[in-house]
Scaffold this motif. Sequence first.
Motif, PDB file in Angstrom:
ATOM      1  N   LEU A 113     153.978  51.854  85.125  1.00  0.00           N
ATOM      2  CA  LEU A 113     154.093  51.893  83.433  1.00  0.00           C
ATOM      3  C   LEU A 113     154.509  50.135  82.868  1.00  0.00           C
ATOM      4  CD1 LEU A 113     156.163  54.836  82.455  1.00  0.00           C
ATOM      5  CD2 LEU A 113     154.090  54.538  81.791  1.00  0.00           C
ATOM      6  N   HIS A 114     155.406  49.265  83.396  1.00  0.00           N
ATOM      7  CA  HIS A 114     155.171  48.100  83.360  1.00  0.00           C
ATOM      8  C   HIS A 114     154.162  47.293  83.931  1.00  0.00           C
ATOM      9  CE1 HIS A 114     157.431  43.667  83.501  1.00  0.00           C
ATOM     10  NE2 HIS A 114     157.071  43.742  82.384  1.00  0.00           N
ATOM     11  N   THR A 116     151.039  47.953  83.820  1.00  0.00           N
ATOM     12  CA  THR A 116     149.570  48.516  82.392  1.00  0.00           C
ATOM     13  C   THR A 116     150.431  47.574  81.188  1.00  0.00           C
ATOM     14  OG1 THR A 116     149.414  50.666  83.475  1.00  0.00           O
ATOM     15  CG2 THR A 116     149.390  50.571  80.113  1.00  0.00           C
ATOM     16  N   TYR A 117     151.120  48.267  80.895  1.00  0.00           N
ATOM     17  CA  TYR A 117     152.529  47.391  79.558  1.00  0.00           C
ATOM     18  C   TYR A 117     151.776  46.073  79.614  1.00  0.00           C
ATOM     19  CZ  TYR A 117     155.451  45.690  75.902  1.00  0.00           C
ATOM     20  OH  TYR A 117     156.264  44.601  75.258  1.00  0.00           O
ATOM     21  N   PHE A 118     152.116  45.763  80.297  1.00  0.00           N
ATOM     22  CA  PHE A 118     151.399  44.115  81.311  1.00  0.00           C
ATOM     23  C   PHE A 118     150.115  43.892  80.707  1.00  0.00           C
ATOM     24  CE2 PHE A 118     151.007  39.924  83.580  1.00  0.00           C
ATOM     25  CZ  PHE A 118     151.489  39.467  82.744  1.00  0.00           C
ATOM     26  N   TRP A 120     148.019  44.627  79.080  1.00  0.00           N
ATOM     27  CA  TRP A 120     147.828  44.917  77.195  1.00  0.00           C
ATOM     28  C   TRP A 120     148.011  44.404  76.847  1.00  0.00           C
ATOM     29  CZ3 TRP A 120     142.719  47.035  77.504  1.00  0.00           C
ATOM     30  CH2 TRP A 120     142.626  48.085  78.097  1.00  0.00           C
ATOM     31  N   THR A 121     149.140  44.116  76.880  1.00  0.00           N
ATOM     32  CA  THR A 121     149.917  42.869  75.785  1.00  0.00           C
ATOM     33  C   THR A 121     150.064  41.664  76.877  1.00  0.00           C
ATOM     34  OG1 THR A 121     152.360  43.200  77.561  1.00  0.00           O
ATOM     35  CG2 THR A 121     152.275  44.446  75.305  1.00  0.00           C
ATOM     36  N   VAL A 159     158.466  40.147  73.462  1.00  0.00           N
ATOM     37  CA  VAL A 159     156.952  40.664  73.972  1.00  0.00           C
ATOM     38  C   VAL A 159     157.440  41.452  74.963  1.00  0.00           C
ATOM     39  CG1 VAL A 159     154.554  41.833  74.477  1.00  0.00           C
ATOM     40  CG2 VAL A 159     155.404  40.361  72.346  1.00  0.00           C
ATOM     41  N   GLU A 160     157.757  40.576  76.206  1.00  0.00           N
ATOM     42  CA  GLU A 160     157.557  40.602  77.291  1.00  0.00           C
ATOM     43  C   GLU A 160     159.344  42.138  77.347  1.00  0.00           C
ATOM     44  OE1 GLU A 160     155.953  40.119  79.364  1.00  0.00           O
ATOM     45  OE2 GLU A 160     154.254  38.609  78.722  1.00  0.00           O
ATOM     46  N   ILE A 163     159.478  45.743  77.472  1.00  0.00           N
ATOM     47  CA  ILE A 163     159.425  47.197  77.779  1.00  0.00           C
ATOM     48  C   ILE A 163     160.202  48.234  78.314  1.00  0.00           C
ATOM     49  CG2 ILE A 163     160.044  45.655  80.061  1.00  0.00           C
ATOM     50  CD1 ILE A 163     157.294  48.791  79.619  1.00  0.00           C
ATOM     51  N   LEU A 166     160.883  50.511  74.725  1.00  0.00           N
ATOM     52  CA  LEU A 166     160.479  51.705  75.022  1.00  0.00           C
ATOM     53  C   LEU A 166     160.415  52.204  75.856  1.00  0.00           C
ATOM     54  CD1 LEU A 166     157.728  51.495  73.330  1.00  0.00           C
ATOM     55  CD2 LEU A 166     156.205  50.018  75.030  1.00  0.00           C
ATOM     56  N   VAL A 167     160.265  51.976  76.909  1.00  0.00           N
ATOM     57  CA  VAL A 167     160.721  52.903  78.573  1.00  0.00           C
ATOM     58  C   VAL A 167     161.877  54.291  78.458  1.00  0.00           C
ATOM     59  CG1 VAL A 167     160.261  53.572  80.237  1.00  0.00           C
ATOM     60  CG2 VAL A 167     158.613  52.080  79.896  1.00  0.00           C
TER      61      VAL A 167
END
Length: 275
Positions: A113-114, A116-118, A120-121, A159-160, A163, A166-167
């Motif tokens: 998940l991280h 993917t998050y990383f 796109w951000t 932003v970093e 994660i 959010l998760v």
Amino acid sequence: MNEIVDQMGYTAYYFLTLGMLWFRYILMAGIAYVFIWMIYKERLKHKIIQNRLPEKDKISHELKYSAISLAIFAASGILVVLMKKAGWTFIYDKVEDYGVPYLLFSIVALIFLHDTYFYWTHRMMHHPLLFKRMHLVHHKSTNPSPWAAFSFHPYEAVVEAGIVPLVILFLPVHTTALLVFFFYSNFLNVLGHLSFELFPKGFIENKILRLHNSTTHHNMHHKYFNCNYSLYFNIWDRIMGTNHENYFDTFREVTHREPEVVSDSSLGEAKVQGV
């Protein structure tokens, strides 16, 4: 977690979290710097991806912004505690509530998940409207050192750090899973900014192993900017066509370099000349 905060108070817990973040940062980046950049630098200099190391003022820049970023990451730890106290999270306290197999699954899920998050951000922050405001600080390190692992503009640091808050809103996670995830993330982050390629030469020839990123992959992102956006795995870059076209050839070139060999006769001549 909440019991510890109740006993210590939020201010003390914040500084405890900040101290733990600094410990992890210094432990991992420091070990990499001391052993790779200092003790074994001459032995490994043929593994330097860009054939040179950055100037010392660039390292000072990395340390300065890393200090700011770690303060923000510590604040996100307080946010997690407040969210848990309000009943908004799926953090659980007893491993037996979900079992060991799920614990292992949750660690893997956090990592993917991280990733993917990383991706796109990270791509978002490369947009012309955001790049100078958010991401340029990190890209001042066009040839990074291990200390660049947390060298972010404060906006990027927020932003970093987002994660985990959010998760935990939708994924049940135990504190153990979070700790393992943090150490894995920190280790790979430092490795990505090492500037020395320590992965073996056959790494990208293996169809499975090549799905994991190498140091060369992220180093090329720092050098060329608009490519190689992914963090742990070479999956989103493949899907979106954002791998640098010369990534695999560059990795092969770096890992096939031979170390310089000083002959005995050369050493003899050096001694005669007083070198």
